[in-house]
Design a protein around this motif. Structure first.
Motif, PDB file in Angstrom:
ATOM      1  N   ARG A 243      -6.013  -6.952 -13.113  1.00  0.00           N
ATOM      2  CA  ARG A 243      -5.839  -6.830 -14.304  1.00  0.00           C
ATOM      3  C   ARG A 243      -4.861  -5.774 -13.953  1.00  0.00           C
ATOM      4  O   ARG A 243      -4.077  -5.258 -15.177  1.00  0.00           O
ATOM      5  N   GLN A 244      -4.202  -4.556 -13.116  1.00  0.00           N
ATOM      6  CA  GLN A 244      -3.139  -4.140 -12.915  1.00  0.00           C
ATOM      7  C   GLN A 244      -1.648  -4.383 -12.802  1.00  0.00           C
ATOM      8  O   GLN A 244      -0.602  -3.749 -13.312  1.00  0.00           O
ATOM      9  N   LEU A 245      -1.828  -5.768 -11.976  1.00  0.00           N
ATOM     10  CA  LEU A 245      -0.388  -6.267 -11.446  1.00  0.00           C
ATOM     11  C   LEU A 245       0.268  -6.458 -12.230  1.00  0.00           C
ATOM     12  O   LEU A 245       1.722  -6.433 -11.763  1.00  0.00           O
ATOM     13  N   PRO A 246      -0.095  -7.218 -14.040  1.00  0.00           N
ATOM     14  CA  PRO A 246       1.038  -7.823 -14.431  1.00  0.00           C
ATOM     15  C   PRO A 246       2.019  -5.981 -14.951  1.00  0.00           C
ATOM     16  O   PRO A 246       3.166  -6.150 -15.533  1.00  0.00           O
ATOM     17  N   ASN A 247       1.244  -5.167 -15.266  1.00  0.00           N
ATOM     18  CA  ASN A 247       1.892  -3.211 -14.878  1.00  0.00           C
ATOM     19  C   ASN A 247       2.536  -2.890 -14.153  1.00  0.00           C
ATOM     20  O   ASN A 247       3.125  -1.997 -14.113  1.00  0.00           O
ATOM     21  N   VAL A 248       2.434  -3.484 -12.914  1.00  0.00           N
ATOM     22  CA  VAL A 248       3.763  -2.498 -11.650  1.00  0.00           C
ATOM     23  C   VAL A 248       5.194  -3.289 -12.444  1.00  0.00           C
ATOM     24  O   VAL A 248       5.477  -4.250 -12.084  1.00  0.00           O
ATOM     25  N   GLU A 249       5.248  -1.760 -11.722  1.00  0.00           N
ATOM     26  CA  GLU A 249       7.290  -2.221 -12.112  1.00  0.00           C
ATOM     27  C   GLU A 249       7.770  -1.526 -11.182  1.00  0.00           C
ATOM     28  O   GLU A 249       9.229  -1.774 -11.128  1.00  0.00           O
ATOM     29  N   ARG A 250       7.479  -1.731  -9.969  1.00  0.00           N
ATOM     30  CA  ARG A 250       7.920  -1.086  -8.422  1.00  0.00           C
ATOM     31  C   ARG A 250       6.866  -1.217  -7.261  1.00  0.00           C
ATOM     32  O   ARG A 250       5.892  -0.612  -7.644  1.00  0.00           O
ATOM     33  N   ALA A 251       7.602  -1.035  -5.664  1.00  0.00           N
ATOM     34  CA  ALA A 251       6.948  -0.900  -5.210  1.00  0.00           C
ATOM     35  C   ALA A 251       7.278  -0.245  -4.296  1.00  0.00           C
ATOM     36  O   ALA A 251       8.526   0.514  -4.331  1.00  0.00           O
ATOM     37  N   LEU A 252       5.991   0.781  -3.121  1.00  0.00           N
ATOM     38  CA  LEU A 252       6.622   1.548  -2.096  1.00  0.00           C
ATOM     39  C   LEU A 252       5.890   1.512  -1.030  1.00  0.00           C
ATOM     40  O   LEU A 252       4.368   1.560  -1.074  1.00  0.00           O
ATOM     41  N   LEU A 253       7.059   1.190   0.199  1.00  0.00           N
ATOM     42  CA  LEU A 253       6.188   0.858   1.361  1.00  0.00           C
ATOM     43  C   LEU A 253       5.747   2.004   2.350  1.00  0.00           C
ATOM     44  O   LEU A 253       6.993   2.907   2.003  1.00  0.00           O
ATOM     45  N   PHE A 254       4.990   1.984   3.320  1.00  0.00           N
ATOM     46  CA  PHE A 254       5.399   2.809   3.676  1.00  0.00           C
ATOM     47  C   PHE A 254       4.083   2.910   5.039  1.00  0.00           C
ATOM     48  O   PHE A 254       3.380   1.821   5.871  1.00  0.00           O
ATOM     49  N   GLY A 255       4.827   3.179   6.182  1.00  0.00           N
ATOM     50  CA  GLY A 255       4.083   2.826   7.708  1.00  0.00           C
ATOM     51  C   GLY A 255       4.885   3.740   8.562  1.00  0.00           C
ATOM     52  O   GLY A 255       5.959   4.118   8.304  1.00  0.00           O
ATOM     53  N   CYS A 256       4.729   3.133  10.034  1.00  0.00           N
ATOM     54  CA  CYS A 256       4.880   4.241  10.937  1.00  0.00           C
ATOM     55  C   CYS A 256       5.550   3.088  12.409  1.00  0.00           C
ATOM     56  O   CYS A 256       4.690   2.129  12.568  1.00  0.00           O
ATOM     57  N   GLY A 257       6.886   3.386  13.212  1.00  0.00           N
ATOM     58  CA  GLY A 257       7.201   2.147  14.010  1.00  0.00           C
ATOM     59  C   GLY A 257       7.336   0.625  13.865  1.00  0.00           C
ATOM     60  O   GLY A 257       8.122   0.771  12.752  1.00  0.00           O
ATOM     61  N   SER A 258       6.551   0.029  14.138  1.00  0.00           N
ATOM     62  CA  SER A 258       7.041  -1.368  14.296  1.00  0.00           C
ATOM     63  C   SER A 258       6.243  -2.078  12.485  1.00  0.00           C
ATOM     64  O   SER A 258       6.913  -2.594  12.057  1.00  0.00           O
TER      65      SER A 258
END
Ligand code: BG6
Length: 364
Positions: free
Chosen positions: A44-59
């Motif tokens: 139900r939330q996915l239609p409201n997604v307007e941008r993505a923010l990806l995060f992590g470390c190293g590989s």
């Protein structure tokens, strides 16, 4: 270790099977769909997604950079990628409709966990791309997709890195399906994913060649890795692998950035590894190869192209199979993993437990 001398070697060779596990039941070209059960709670939330923010470390951060190209290309979703350690100590502006994706093999990396908690308090919807089932990141995210590549013992990530790339590819296709992706492009991408395990198997046949290169060149102190587009993060990852397990200094760069400074470092015989699959930027990469070759570099090219001009230009041509262009890092990464592994052995390093590194860093 089932016939392998080290966990890293075993895990590199497991990748056709581990990626099969990552893809199993999730990709279906005949039905034109992605089945990502771990995301159904977000339907139900996915239609409201307007941008993505990806995060992590190293590989994991490198995998996220590849994911950025895929989410933008397939889902037309504006995407940014952050080091988890930087994200948490800034004042991250989380706009409405932000899907925050934490990428982590262990699911316990302290910086990644802290970044996750930070974006959560600021209202982001969170997804985990995690290998370790039941780990902290997996538990604390709203939804997630497991890598399912099995336990990774070698400290330098190999099969988990490619698992992360493939999960992010499926996430991009899944989001694309809900946005603007045409049926033709969707099917082409699904077929590209289904074909990957066999292509990875074929790419593993480069091992003898990579071993010979590693032994011939392991005394060179500085190496460069170049790539464009999705293969720029793959170049970063190739350089990181070499540093981690052989302690040779290596740097990954976008191929076109060379001329804005780093080209000054090139001297006779400096190994330069170039990722040049046959894709939309191939001819541009050829020009970059000319630039470094004419300055005396020892040029090693990883490519799917059958091109006499390239054979002339490069000292060594490492052939990998052609794939869907967005998925090419999955095959170009294979010879780079093998190169790092054999360079580490050539230098007598403890390849599964490199000095100063830990599999999971649970301190900030
Ligand atoms: C490290 C490991 O410090 O943590 C890397 O040495 C790894 O190999 C990084 O990529 C991130 O780990 P994780 O478990 O969050 O993917």
């Amino acid at each position: 270790l089932k016939g392998h001398d080290h966990h890293m070697h075993k895990e590199i060779h497991e990748q056709p099977a581990s990626l099969q596990m990552t893809l199993r039941g999730r990709v279906n070209a005949a039905d034109r769909k992605f089945v990502l059960g771990g995301l159904t709670s977000l339907e139900r939330q996915l239609p409201n997604v307007e941008r993505a923010l990806l995060f992590g470390c190293g590989s994991a951060w490198h995998a996220a950079l590849i994911g950025e190209y895929m989410l933008e290309e397939l889902a037309s979703l504006p995407t940014s990628v952050e080091y988890a350690s930087e994200l948490r100590y800034r004042n991250p502006l989380i706009e409405r409709g932000t899907l925050a994706v934490g990428v982590s093999q262990s699911g316990e990396t302290a910086d990644t966990l802290a970044a996750l908690r930070e974006v959560q308090t600021r209202g982001a919807t969170t997804v985990g791309v995690v290998n370790a089932v039941g780990s902290s990141v997996a538990r604390e995210t709203d939804a997630g997709v497991y890598l399912h590549v099995g336990p990774e013992i070698g400290v330098a990530s190999t099969k988990a890195f490619l698992g992360q790339v493939v999960v992010l590819a499926m996430l991009a296709g899944y989001m694309g399906r809900r946005r603007h992706l045409s049926d033709d492009r969707l099917i082409e991408f699904l077929e590209g994913l289904e074909a990957l395990p066999d292509k990875v198997k074929e790419a593993l046949e480069t091992e003898q060649q990579m071993k010979e290169l590693a032994y011939a060149l392991c005394d060179r102190e500085h190496w460069l890795y170049l790539g464009r587009g999705v293969n720029f993060p793959a170049a970063l990852e190739g350089a990181l692998k070499l540093k981690e397990v052989s302690y040779i200094h290596a740097e990954g760069l976008p191929a076109a950035e060379m001329k804005h400074g780093p080209i000054a470092m090139i001297d006779k015989g400096m190994p330069v590894v170039v990722l040049a699959p046959k894709d939309g930027v191939y001819s541009k990469v050829l020009s970059n190869i000319e630039e470094v070759r004419s300055r005396g570099a020892r040029v090693i090219v990883v490519t799917s192209a059958d091109d006499p001009e390239l054979d002339q230009l490069a000292h060594d041509v490492v052939r990998v199979p052609e794939t869907h262009s967005l998925l090419s890092p999955v095959v170009t990464s294979i010879p780079l993993q093998l190169l790092a592994y054999h360079a580490a052995l050539a230098k007598g390093r403890d390849v599964d437990k490199p000095r100063n590194l830990a599999k999971s860093v649970t301190v900030e």
